[in-house]
Write a protein that holds these residues in place. Structure first.
Motif, mmCIF file in Angstrom:
data_model
loop_
_atom_site.group_PDB
_atom_site.id
_atom_site.type_symbol
_atom_site.label_atom_id
_atom_site.label_comp_id
_atom_site.label_asym_id
_atom_site.label_seq_id
_atom_site.Cartn_x
_atom_site.Cartn_y
_atom_site.Cartn_z
ATOM 1 N N THR A 189 -9.838 -13.790 4.072
ATOM 2 C CA THR A 189 -10.406 -12.475 3.768
ATOM 3 C C THR A 189 -10.055 -11.477 4.865
ATOM 4 N N GLN A 190 -10.101 -11.927 6.109
ATOM 5 C CA GLN A 190 -9.720 -11.057 7.228
ATOM 6 C C GLN A 190 -8.238 -10.700 7.157
ATOM 7 N N MET A 191 -7.407 -11.661 6.790
ATOM 8 C CA MET A 191 -5.971 -11.401 6.654
ATOM 9 C C MET A 191 -5.722 -10.422 5.509
ATOM 10 N N MET A 192 -6.483 -10.555 4.424
ATOM 11 C CA MET A 192 -6.358 -9.635 3.302
ATOM 12 C C MET A 192 -6.689 -8.212 3.755
ATOM 13 N N GLN A 193 -7.735 -8.065 4.562
ATOM 14 C CA GLN A 193 -8.115 -6.748 5.079
ATOM 15 C C GLN A 193 -6.989 -6.157 5.934
ATOM 16 N N LEU A 194 -6.384 -7.000 6.761
ATOM 17 C CA LEU A 194 -5.269 -6.547 7.599
ATOM 18 C C LEU A 194 -4.112 -6.045 6.729
ATOM 19 N N ILE A 195 -3.776 -6.809 5.697
ATOM 20 C CA ILE A 195 -2.691 -6.409 4.796
ATOM 21 C C ILE A 195 -3.038 -5.110 4.070
ATOM 22 N N MET A 196 -4.296 -4.977 3.642
ATOM 23 C CA MET A 196 -4.733 -3.739 2.983
ATOM 24 C C MET A 196 -4.493 -2.534 3.888
ATOM 25 N N GLU A 197 -4.853 -2.675 5.160
ATOM 26 C CA GLU A 197 -4.694 -1.555 6.103
ATOM 27 C C GLU A 197 -3.219 -1.231 6.338
ATOM 28 N N LEU A 198 -2.388 -2.261 6.496
ATOM 29 C CA LEU A 198 -0.960 -2.043 6.717
ATOM 30 C C LEU A 198 -0.300 -1.359 5.520
ATOM 31 N N ILE A 199 -0.623 -1.856 4.322
ATOM 32 C CA ILE A 199 -0.014 -1.310 3.113
ATOM 33 C C ILE A 199 -0.497 0.111 2.864
ATOM 34 N N ALA A 200 -1.798 0.339 3.030
ATOM 35 C CA ALA A 200 -2.362 1.672 2.805
ATOM 36 C C ALA A 200 -1.695 2.703 3.715
ATOM 37 N N LYS A 201 -1.500 2.330 4.963
ATOM 38 C CA LYS A 201 -0.842 3.234 5.910
ATOM 39 C C LYS A 201 0.599 3.506 5.471
ATOM 40 N N ARG A 202 1.284 2.481 5.004
ATOM 41 C CA ARG A 202 2.697 2.628 4.614
ATOM 42 C C ARG A 202 2.860 3.519 3.393
ATOM 43 N N VAL A 203 1.945 3.401 2.419
ATOM 44 C CA VAL A 203 2.094 4.148 1.168
ATOM 45 C C VAL A 203 1.197 5.388 1.103
ATOM 46 N N GLY A 204 0.430 5.637 2.161
ATOM 47 C CA GLY A 204 -0.408 6.837 2.203
ATOM 48 C C GLY A 204 -1.584 6.811 1.250
ATOM 49 N N ARG A 205 -2.224 5.629 1.153
ATOM 50 C CA ARG A 205 -3.402 5.500 0.288
ATOM 51 C C ARG A 205 -4.567 4.951 1.084
ATOM 52 N N ASN A 206 -5.721 4.930 0.472
ATOM 53 C CA ASN A 206 -6.927 4.392 1.094
ATOM 54 C C ASN A 206 -6.871 2.861 1.051
ATOM 55 N N PRO A 207 -7.216 2.190 2.168
ATOM 56 C CA PRO A 207 -7.190 0.716 2.155
ATOM 57 C C PRO A 207 -8.106 0.100 1.096
ATOM 58 N N GLU A 208 -9.170 0.836 0.714
ATOM 59 C CA GLU A 208 -10.118 0.304 -0.273
ATOM 60 C C GLU A 208 -9.701 0.608 -1.711
#
Length: 199
Positions: free
Chosen positions: A133-152
């Motif tokens: 779950t922690q790794m999923m959160q990390l990936i969410m943050e990385l991807i959101a930053k890359r594509v300019g979207r909200n991690p949630e």
């Protein structure tokens, strides 16, 4: 040129990583010899030639010896280095595979042994869910930053969940098939995801 503070921090991080690896190596050996449940933190600390209190500077619990590693910062750096023209999935795939390709044979053996224990011991399987779950959160943050979207964002969360699902399936397969090549398995599984999971 690195400052004295940067050199000192780098040295500290390398020393910490080396100590963690040593503790994990001895813990795995003891788990094989004595069984996971029968092995105590005291025995692990003694085998690694550190004090009981020093063990807890690196790991909060006995489970953490198998669940925590130093690969997340390497993964983040590798992901952030990926060219902007790659899709998010291609960037994740390249970052994960570059980390595995840089692993020594001993490190890959440790990964396999950790996976086997995590899959065999119910408490470790449950604890690994929190780690995933922690790794999923990390990936969410990385991807959101890359594509300019909200991690949630649901699409970002779903994307990260799919990546974690692929990793779980590869870990299970690798634990059951120790002669397989971990990098090849992960590459094949992520390729299937990229192709839309055709069956």
């Amino acid at each position: 040129m690195l400052s004295d503070e940067q050199r000192s921090n780098g040295l500290r991080e390398r020393k910490k990583a080396k100590t963690m690896a040593t503790v994990q190596k001895h813990a795995l050996r003891l788990f094989r010899e004595l069984g996971y449940k029968a092995t105590t933190v005291e025995q692990i600390a003694e085998a690694a030639e550190i004090s009981y209190s020093t063990f807890f500077r690196y790991f909060s619990t006995k489970e953490d010896v198998l669940l925590i590693d130093n690969y997340d910062p390497l993964f983040v750096a590798a992901f952030e280095d990926q060219p902007s023209n790659l899709s998010p999935l291609q960037a994740i795939r390249n970052a994960m595979l570059s980390g595995i390709k840089d692993m020594s044979t001993d490190e890959l053996t440790t990964v396999r042994e950790r996976n086997e224990l995590i899959m065999k011991v119910p408490e470790l399987r449950a604890a690994s869910l929190n780690n995933m779950t922690q790794m999923m959160q990390l990936i969410m943050e990385l991807i959101a930053k890359r594509v300019g979207r909200n991690p949630e964002d649901l699409a970002v969360r779903t994307f990260a969940g799919a990546i974690i699902g692929v990793n779980i399936s590869v870990m299970l397969y690798y634990a059951e098939n120790p002669d397989a090549d971990f990098a090849t398995l992960l590459d094949e599984a992520l390729s299937k995801l990229e192709e839309g999971l055709p069956l």
